[in-house]
Design a protein around this motif. Structure first.
Motif, PDB file in Angstrom:
ATOM      1  N   GLU A  46      41.181  28.199  43.253  1.00 25.06           N
ATOM      2  CA  GLU A  46      42.419  27.973  44.014  1.00 25.06           C
ATOM      3  C   GLU A  46      43.604  27.629  43.115  1.00 25.06           C
ATOM      4  O   GLU A  46      44.744  27.835  43.503  1.00 25.06           O
ATOM      5  CB  GLU A  46      42.212  26.876  45.056  1.00 25.06           C
ATOM      6  CG  GLU A  46      41.392  27.313  46.243  1.00 25.06           C
ATOM      7  CD  GLU A  46      41.961  28.528  46.960  1.00 25.06           C
ATOM      8  OE1 GLU A  46      43.181  28.558  47.232  1.00 25.06           O
ATOM      9  OE2 GLU A  46      41.185  29.455  47.245  1.00 25.06           O
ATOM     10  N   SER A  49      47.007  30.867  38.925  1.00 26.12           N
ATOM     11  CA  SER A  49      48.336  31.339  39.313  1.00 26.12           C
ATOM     12  C   SER A  49      48.507  32.853  39.149  1.00 26.12           C
ATOM     13  O   SER A  49      49.304  33.460  39.864  1.00 26.12           O
ATOM     14  CB  SER A  49      49.415  30.599  38.529  1.00 26.12           C
ATOM     15  OG  SER A  49      49.209  30.774  37.146  1.00 26.12           O
ATOM     16  N   ASP A  50      47.801  33.473  38.238  1.00 26.75           N
ATOM     17  CA  ASP A  50      47.894  34.923  38.017  1.00 26.75           C
ATOM     18  C   ASP A  50      47.153  35.652  39.140  1.00 26.75           C
ATOM     19  O   ASP A  50      45.939  35.477  39.311  1.00 26.75           O
ATOM     20  CB  ASP A  50      47.287  35.252  36.658  1.00 26.75           C
ATOM     21  CG  ASP A  50      47.380  36.728  36.302  1.00 26.75           C
ATOM     22  OD1 ASP A  50      46.972  37.571  37.125  1.00 26.75           O
ATOM     23  OD2 ASP A  50      47.840  37.033  35.190  1.00 26.75           O
ATOM     24  N   ASP A  51      47.860  36.472  39.897  1.00 23.46           N
ATOM     25  CA  ASP A  51      47.273  37.138  41.065  1.00 23.46           C
ATOM     26  C   ASP A  51      46.103  38.048  40.714  1.00 23.46           C
ATOM     27  O   ASP A  51      45.099  38.074  41.423  1.00 23.46           O
ATOM     28  CB  ASP A  51      48.335  37.949  41.824  1.00 23.46           C
ATOM     29  CG  ASP A  51      49.299  37.074  42.590  1.00 23.46           C
ATOM     30  OD1 ASP A  51      48.978  35.882  42.816  1.00 23.46           O
ATOM     31  OD2 ASP A  51      50.370  37.581  42.972  1.00 23.46           O
ATOM     32  N   GLU A  52      46.216  38.791  39.634  1.00 22.39           N
ATOM     33  CA  GLU A  52      45.134  39.710  39.248  1.00 22.39           C
ATOM     34  C   GLU A  52      43.874  38.933  38.874  1.00 22.39           C
ATOM     35  O   GLU A  52      42.766  39.260  39.309  1.00 22.39           O
ATOM     36  CB  GLU A  52      45.571  40.591  38.084  1.00 22.39           C
ATOM     37  CG  GLU A  52      44.500  41.580  37.663  1.00 22.39           C
ATOM     38  CD  GLU A  52      44.918  42.420  36.468  1.00 22.39           C
ATOM     39  OE1 GLU A  52      44.005  42.953  35.812  1.00 22.39           O
ATOM     40  OE2 GLU A  52      46.127  42.527  36.193  1.00 22.39           O
ATOM     41  N   TYR A  54      43.189  35.840  39.743  1.00 18.54           N
ATOM     42  CA  TYR A  54      42.752  35.168  40.967  1.00 18.54           C
ATOM     43  C   TYR A  54      41.894  36.108  41.817  1.00 18.54           C
ATOM     44  O   TYR A  54      40.807  35.729  42.266  1.00 18.54           O
ATOM     45  CB  TYR A  54      43.972  34.697  41.765  1.00 18.54           C
ATOM     46  CG  TYR A  54      43.627  34.121  43.113  1.00 18.54           C
ATOM     47  CD1 TYR A  54      43.204  32.801  43.235  1.00 18.54           C
ATOM     48  CD2 TYR A  54      43.714  34.895  44.265  1.00 18.54           C
ATOM     49  CE1 TYR A  54      42.878  32.265  44.469  1.00 18.54           C
ATOM     50  CE2 TYR A  54      43.397  34.371  45.502  1.00 18.54           C
ATOM     51  CZ  TYR A  54      42.976  33.061  45.608  1.00 18.54           C
ATOM     52  OH  TYR A  54      42.650  32.545  46.832  1.00 18.54           O
ATOM     53  N   ASN A  55      42.367  37.325  42.017  1.00 17.00           N
ATOM     54  CA  ASN A  55      41.634  38.283  42.853  1.00 17.00           C
ATOM     55  C   ASN A  55      40.269  38.618  42.260  1.00 17.00           C
ATOM     56  O   ASN A  55      39.279  38.727  42.996  1.00 17.00           O
ATOM     57  CB  ASN A  55      42.454  39.551  43.069  1.00 17.00           C
ATOM     58  CG  ASN A  55      43.651  39.312  43.963  1.00 17.00           C
ATOM     59  OD1 ASN A  55      43.661  38.391  44.773  1.00 17.00           O
ATOM     60  ND2 ASN A  55      44.678  40.121  43.795  1.00 17.00           N
ATOM     61  N   ARG A  56      40.197  38.760  40.959  1.00 12.41           N
ATOM     62  CA  ARG A  56      38.909  39.049  40.325  1.00 12.41           C
ATOM     63  C   ARG A  56      37.950  37.864  40.460  1.00 12.41           C
ATOM     64  O   ARG A  56      36.765  38.040  40.743  1.00 12.41           O
ATOM     65  CB  ARG A  56      39.102  39.426  38.860  1.00 12.41           C
ATOM     66  CG  ARG A  56      39.796  40.792  38.717  1.00 12.41           C
ATOM     67  CD  ARG A  56      39.917  41.243  37.309  1.00 12.41           C
ATOM     68  NE  ARG A  56      38.604  41.557  36.758  1.00 12.41           N
ATOM     69  CZ  ARG A  56      38.381  41.744  35.459  1.00 12.41           C
ATOM     70  NH1 ARG A  56      39.383  41.644  34.595  1.00 12.41           N
ATOM     71  NH2 ARG A  56      37.181  42.022  35.017  1.00 12.41           N
ATOM     72  N   ARG A 118      41.116  29.931  34.059  1.00 11.11           N
ATOM     73  CA  ARG A 118      42.298  29.323  34.698  1.00 11.11           C
ATOM     74  C   ARG A 118      43.228  28.709  33.659  1.00 11.11           C
ATOM     75  O   ARG A 118      44.446  28.796  33.763  1.00 11.11           O
ATOM     76  CB  ARG A 118      41.829  28.273  35.701  1.00 11.11           C
ATOM     77  CG  ARG A 118      42.937  27.504  36.360  1.00 11.11           C
ATOM     78  CD  ARG A 118      42.357  26.499  37.333  1.00 11.11           C
ATOM     79  NE  ARG A 118      43.364  25.529  37.734  1.00 11.11           N
ATOM     80  CZ  ARG A 118      43.137  24.564  38.598  1.00 11.11           C
ATOM     81  NH1 ARG A 118      41.959  24.429  39.162  1.00 11.11           N
ATOM     82  NH2 ARG A 118      44.083  23.723  38.917  1.00 11.11           N
TER      83      ARG A 118
END
Length: 144
Positions: A46, A49-52, A54-56, A118
């Motif tokens: 959670e 901050s990096d969306d890519e 985070y999604n992985r 993270r």
């Protein structure tokens, strides 16, 4: 008020079912350790901050969460075959318990690897490697 009382009854019924299926000792602890590891993993993710990235990490976490019914089934079957009221591993159940314990340990190290990602001091491949170790240990617990 009725909503909360219904929710409480459902929660109590679920707790009774878990106690019946897993007992209060060794197998319940093995299941709960896995759940705590999942919770920790998702708490760490959670904060990414990096969306890519985070999604992985979420996809890896979802795969690990998808194993929860499998962990429950292993623990339920182990409790049925090797009832354990306390924390002592019953004779003949050491391989199953070891697989479950190692899976929970690897889940914790998967969370640690995710924390390193993270903090931008680790790689996703390390998280994937640790997650695969969780799956391997569960497979070992299932076959023993």
């Amino acid at each position: 008020m009725k909503l909360f009382s219904r929710r409480r009854r459902v929660k109590q019924a679920r707790a009774k079912q878990i106690q019946k299926d897993l007992g209060e000792g060794l197998w319940r602890q093995a299941h709960d350790r896995y759940v705590r590891g999942l919770d920790r993993y998702h708490q760490i993710v959670e904060g990414v901050s990096d969306d890519e990235v985070y999604n992985r990490l979420v996809l890896i976490g979802n795969d690990l969460a998808d194993q929860l019914p499998r962990v429950y089934a292993i623990c339920r079957d182990a409790h049925a075959q090797f009832p354990a009221v306390e924390m002592q591993v019953p004779a003949g159940a050491s391989a199953i318990h070891s697989g479950l314990s190692r899976a929970a340990n690897h889940l914790a190290t998967t969370a640690e690897a995710a924390a390193m990602v993270r903090l931008q001091h680790g790689e996703i491949e390390a998280v994937l490697h640790r997650a695969q170790q969780v799956l391997d240990c569960l497979a070992t617990a299932e076959t023993d």
